[in-house]
Structure formats: C-alpha cells, structure tokens
Design a protein around this motif. Structure first.
Motif, PDB file in Angstrom:
ATOM      1  N   SER A 218       4.592   1.646  -1.812  1.00  0.00           N
ATOM      2  CA  SER A 218       4.632   2.517  -2.977  1.00  0.00           C
ATOM      3  C   SER A 218       3.566   3.590  -2.840  1.00  0.00           C
ATOM      4  O   SER A 218       2.513   3.361  -2.234  1.00  0.00           O
ATOM      5  N   PRO A 219       3.802   4.793  -3.388  1.00  0.00           N
ATOM      6  CA  PRO A 219       2.779   5.834  -3.304  1.00  0.00           C
ATOM      7  C   PRO A 219       1.503   5.462  -4.047  1.00  0.00           C
ATOM      8  O   PRO A 219       0.402   5.765  -3.596  1.00  0.00           O
ATOM      9  N   GLY A 220       1.641   4.827  -5.220  1.00  0.00           N
ATOM     10  CA  GLY A 220       0.482   4.498  -6.028  1.00  0.00           C
ATOM     11  C   GLY A 220      -0.250   3.271  -5.529  1.00  0.00           C
ATOM     12  O   GLY A 220       0.197   2.569  -4.623  1.00  0.00           O
ATOM     13  N   GLY A 221      -1.385   3.002  -6.161  1.00  0.00           N
ATOM     14  CA  GLY A 221      -2.206   1.862  -5.760  1.00  0.00           C
ATOM     15  C   GLY A 221      -2.649   1.053  -6.956  1.00  0.00           C
ATOM     16  O   GLY A 221      -2.312   1.346  -8.099  1.00  0.00           O
ATOM     17  N   ASN A 222      -3.439   0.029  -6.664  1.00  0.00           N
ATOM     18  CA  ASN A 222      -3.873  -0.885  -7.720  1.00  0.00           C
ATOM     19  C   ASN A 222      -4.863  -1.873  -7.125  1.00  0.00           C
ATOM     20  O   ASN A 222      -4.567  -2.510  -6.126  1.00  0.00           O
ATOM     21  N   ALA A 223      -6.044  -1.991  -7.726  1.00  0.00           N
ATOM     22  CA  ALA A 223      -7.041  -2.928  -7.210  1.00  0.00           C
ATOM     23  C   ALA A 223      -6.675  -4.365  -7.554  1.00  0.00           C
ATOM     24  O   ALA A 223      -6.887  -5.280  -6.771  1.00  0.00           O
ATOM     25  N   GLY A 224      -6.114  -4.577  -8.741  1.00  0.00           N
ATOM     26  CA  GLY A 224      -5.733  -5.915  -9.144  1.00  0.00           C
ATOM     27  C   GLY A 224      -6.885  -6.720  -9.682  1.00  0.00           C
ATOM     28  O   GLY A 224      -8.003  -6.236  -9.884  1.00  0.00           O
ATOM     29  N   MET A 225      -6.627  -7.997  -9.914  1.00  0.00           N
ATOM     30  CA  MET A 225      -7.615  -8.902 -10.488  1.00  0.00           C
ATOM     31  C   MET A 225      -8.698  -9.275  -9.479  1.00  0.00           C
ATOM     32  O   MET A 225      -9.861  -9.429  -9.826  1.00  0.00           O
ATOM     33  N   SER A 226      -8.289  -9.451  -8.217  1.00  0.00           N
ATOM     34  CA  SER A 226      -9.216  -9.865  -7.175  1.00  0.00           C
ATOM     35  C   SER A 226      -8.479  -9.807  -5.842  1.00  0.00           C
ATOM     36  O   SER A 226      -7.255  -9.624  -5.824  1.00  0.00           O
ATOM     37  N   PRO A 227      -9.178  -9.985  -4.705  1.00  0.00           N
ATOM     38  CA  PRO A 227      -8.465 -10.056  -3.427  1.00  0.00           C
ATOM     39  C   PRO A 227      -7.416 -11.167  -3.392  1.00  0.00           C
ATOM     40  O   PRO A 227      -6.408 -11.052  -2.693  1.00  0.00           O
TER      41      PRO A 227
END
Length: 397
Positions: A218-227
């Motif tokens: 996907s073009p977008g990103g997201n750090a999320g809750m944790s690795p």
C-alpha cells in the motif's frame, strides 16, 4: 443472520468456473477448492472441508466441521460430512492424472495429506481461473458492495470527524472508529489475499506516521501498536494542532469490501504545496475514472496516466522513499486486493461489473500521505463511485 447466498448465484459461479476451465484446459477433469474465501464464494459457507468440482457431474462440498453449520448456512445442493479425505476420494471414483489445486493457498503439509488419497501424477494451479471469475461481480455482489460503500462513506465523511480530538492517540482513534464502523454495519474484519492478512481496519496515521513503512502493499504507512502488532496505531503518537490525519481503511458487508481513504486536517491548515499536491492526486483520480469502461486495458491506463506526471511529482508518488507501489488501483470484492490491477502487465480488458479501488497518493516529508481513494464499478459510462466523492482534507477541531 444474513440470508443464504441464492442457489441461482452459486450455480452461476460454478457454470462460469467450468466455462473458464474448459478454455484454460479442455482436458481438465477435477478441481479441489479448500481456502476459506473461495469456499464461501462457491458454497456460501466457510467451513473446514474441500469442494470437489468435476468437469462432468455434480460438485460436492465435503465438510469435516461443522457439517450442521454448513447445512444451516448454505443453499449449496451437495454438502456431505467426512472424517477424512478418504471418504471424499472413495466417493469421487477414479482419480484423474492431473488435479487442479489452489497452489497459492495449499500448504505442503495439506498437499501431502491430499496426495495420500488423491494420488495425482501432476498438479496444476486453479488460482488464476478463480481470480478471473471473481473479478466480475454479479448484481447480487454489487448490491452488497454498494451497501459496504454506503457505510464506508457515511462513517468516514460524516462521523469520523466528530471522533477526532486533541491529545488522543492513533490507537484511541482507531479503536473508536472501529466501534463506529461495526455499529454502522461493518462486518468486523478486512481481508487481503495473502496469508495472515486479516486485519480490523487498515492504515491510520497522524502526520508522518502515515508514511512509516508497512508490510502491506500500500502507498500509505502505519507504525502500529508495536513491532509485534503493526496494526491499528501508536499509543504514543498524539493528535496535535496542524496534523494531517490519514485514514485508509476497508469496510465490509456480509463478506464484500470497499476501500476508501479520507484525509483530515486538525485545528489548522496544511502548507500550500501540500494542498496543491493533494489536488493533483484528486485530478489523477478524475482522469482515471472515465477510463474504467469495458474493453479498456489496465496497463494502458497506467501508462497513459503516469506518462503525464513529471519527475518531481513521481518522487514519493504512490509511497515514500524507496517504498512505493507499482499500481494506481486494484480490484476488490471478497478481498481487498483482487484482479484487475491498474498496473503494468495487466493486459486483459476490463469487463462490466468489475470493481476497482483507485488510489493516487503521494508522501510528503514533514506532512504525511495525501491523496484519495474510492471504489468504482466498471460501467459503459466509466467508473461509478460507490464510496462517495468527498475531496478530503476535511477541517476538524
């Protein structure tokens, strides 16, 4: 509970499958389907078992568990219980030399178990044929997707702005948005056609979080809750004045999805350059939509649109840095990423009833991901949006 998938719908799918198989391999004799989504597509239920589709004769869905639930949920005419593959193989009769399997889904362990009772000399892939027939949506499927799109539009354009408040974290916004989505009719998960890719919503980020690398194509990103859980959003990243909010999520209704991206600006304005780039992305969507007609070639659409973009705009277009996707849109239905794809190499003509999410986007350092995404049905008049047409950068706060 949702009404059963009509028997006429299931029958038409099998008929289309057999016709495509006759074209792909006139000598085919038997196909086996075992993945959840394809089982649902052909039988109207998602139970543990295998669907055997012979070229001649009646298709049979052999179910290990739950057989009572399969019978309760499905109008498929031949559902039978089994303890092991032995029963299915013995009832099938002589096993042909070549078997067609979902090679993208069948694990080596499952293949070895199947081979014990279905001793094919050769195995061929049935994935491409199933992807082709699933890419064209019947009126029944379109109606479900239109309902998903209506929910999607209402939540992201009308309700989500009211959830945003200064100091809330990405994780809090994602959790509250998920609750609203489910309340409004979202079926609770978003499915992708890759292993382990069933998520709750999609990619949500404040500011540069939206260009953080992600494993999704996907073009977008997201750090999320944790690795360990790169989903939802960060507990640490809090919303502040001037932030761009990027929300690229799926919405599903009784199995069928739409894809939509909405952007918001919290308590301020974006720099003029960022607004101008966002508007250019909207212009690209407007350029693509009239081309979504039967007979159009996806690869030619991709080449024509990207050829008009200058080198400066192409930098960080459809991603950020060295993480960029090579498409402008993708098919969608029971899963988010289906055929066709608006990209190089996709040369089969579009057909009426295909459904495509168009998503021109561009990452901007210090700002995040701008752009848009909506879901369109291919019609003779061009793409018809089923997720609204709000231009984004909605002012909130």
């Amino acid at each position: 509970m949702q009404a059963k998938v009509p028997l006429s719908e299931l029958g038409a799918r099998l008929e289309r499958f057999r016709a495509r198989m006759d074209t792909a391999d006139p000598g085919w004799e038997l196909a086996l389907v075992s993945s959840n989504v394809n089982l649902y597509y052909f039988t109207g239920t998602m139970q543990d078992g295998i669907l055997l589709i012979p070229r001649n004769g009646e298709a049979v869905f052999w179910v290990r568990r739950s057989f009572p639930r399969a019978v309760d949920e499905s109008s498929f005419p031949q559902i039978r219980p089994m303890q092991s593959y032995r029963a299915a193989a013995e009832a099938t009769g002589p096993i042909p030399g070549t078997g067609y399997l979902e090679t993208e889904h069948v694990s080596l362990a499952m293949y070895q178990r199947l081979r014990k009772y279905f001793p094919f000399r050769d195995v061929q892939s049935v994935d491409g044929v199933i992807a082709d027939i699933r890419s064209v949506k019947s009126r029944y499927e379109q109606e479900l997707m239109e309902k998903a799109g209506s929910i999607h539009r209402h939540v992201l354009e009308d309700l989500a702005p009211g959830l945003l408040r200064e100091g809330m974290s990405e994780a809090e916004f994602s959790a509250e948005l998920y609750t609203v989505m489910v309340r409004e009719g979202h079926h609770g998960i978003v499915r992708f056609g890759i292993a382990g890719a069933e998520i709750m919503l999609g990619l949500i980020g404040f500011g540069e979080s939206s260009i953080y690398p992600t494993y999704l194509d996907s073009p977008g990103g997201n750090a999320g809750m944790s690795p360990a859980v790169p989903l939802l959003g960060s507990r640490e990243r809090k919303l502040k004045e001037g932030d761009l909010i990027f929300c690229d999520i799926g919405c599903g209704y009784h199995g069928y999805h739409t894809d939509k991206t909405m952007t918001y600006v919290f308590g301020g304005t974006l720099p003029d350059d960022a607004v101008r780039i966002h508007q250019q992305c909207l212009g690209i969507q407007d350029q693509i939509v009239p081309l979504l007609r039967p007979g159009a070639i996806p690869s030619q659409i991709y080449e024509a649109v990207t050829a008009d973009l200058g080198p400066a705009f192409l930098e960080n277009f459809m991603g950020y840095g060295d993480r960029k996707v090579q498409f402008l849109g993708h098919g969608i239905g029971l899963e988010i990423a289906e055929n066709p794809v608006i990209a190089r190499g996709f040369d089969k003509p579009l057909e009426e009833g295909m459904v495509i999410a168009v998503e021109p986007k561009k990452g901007i350092k210090g700002i995040g991901m701008v752009g848009t995404e909506n879901t369109f049905i291919v019609t003779p008049a061009g793409g018809r949006s089923i997720t609204g047409n709000n231009p984004g950068l909605i002012r909130v706060g």
